[in-house]
Design a protein around this motif. Sequence first.
Motif, mmCIF file in Angstrom:
data_model
loop_
_atom_site.group_PDB
_atom_site.id
_atom_site.type_symbol
_atom_site.label_atom_id
_atom_site.label_comp_id
_atom_site.label_asym_id
_atom_site.label_seq_id
_atom_site.Cartn_x
_atom_site.Cartn_y
_atom_site.Cartn_z
ATOM 1 N N SER A 1 -5.533 1.954 5.244
ATOM 2 C CA SER A 1 -5.664 3.126 4.370
ATOM 3 C C SER A 1 -4.426 3.195 3.498
ATOM 4 N N HIS B 1 0.849 -1.194 0.000
ATOM 5 C CA HIS B 1 0.000 0.000 0.000
ATOM 6 C C HIS B 1 0.885 1.243 0.000
ATOM 7 N N ASN C 1 -6.411 1.297 -2.821
ATOM 8 C CA ASN C 1 -6.759 0.508 -1.642
ATOM 9 C C ASN C 1 -5.589 -0.380 -1.221
#
Length: 228
Positions: free
Chosen positions: A111, A49, A122
């Motif tokens: 997050s 992420h 995402n």
Amino acid sequence: MNLTYYGHSSFSIDFAGIKLLFDPFITPNELAKDIDVSAIEADYILLSHGHADHVADAIQLAKQTGAKVISNYEIIMWLGREGIENGHPMNHGGAFDFDFGKVRYVNAVHSSALDDGTYLGNPGGFIVSNGQHRFYYSGDTALTMDMQLLPRYGKLDFAILPIGDNFTMGVDDAITASDFIQCNKVFGVHYDTFGYIKINHEEAIEKFSKAGKELILAEIGSTIKIAD
């Protein structure tokens, strides 16, 4: 199969001779000050992420190594704007066969944005497999019922799970996660780097042991054999 730990959630796995580097956050990490980033090798870089503590060294290492970067669509597009063109975008539920094996991008509850507000899609995790081995790196995540789906993709040799609490699962939820994914060998990450996520190592290992599981907490810079 050997795993080299670079601190926080950054590690490299020698996967049948192919070097897979995950979530490089090394130069800003005071605990990893003895790691020589210029000496790190990688054939592929996998990014779970878009938080700085997972992508801080991604651009430098992608340029340095020439590695192909695997991540979600938004991160690959961001890297493209930063001059990194050797990327492979994925999204949740999808899988792709690379030369070293199959990568499946799976759900994570977290997050994903840079400190300047740049949205980077995402968050996710990865199941990496070939004919001999299969492992799961959850990325940063809460405990989620989606983890119960993972055994349908095959038996895991080991899993890499966050255990630092506050921003992710803590030790107790990671034990439950290991039940969900049906894997009792866990390499712990995302702990001790910041004040919010400091843990008691002995207590964490004991909790896993009492649950009939193994928790591996490696020294930063060390290389361990994690599977035959």
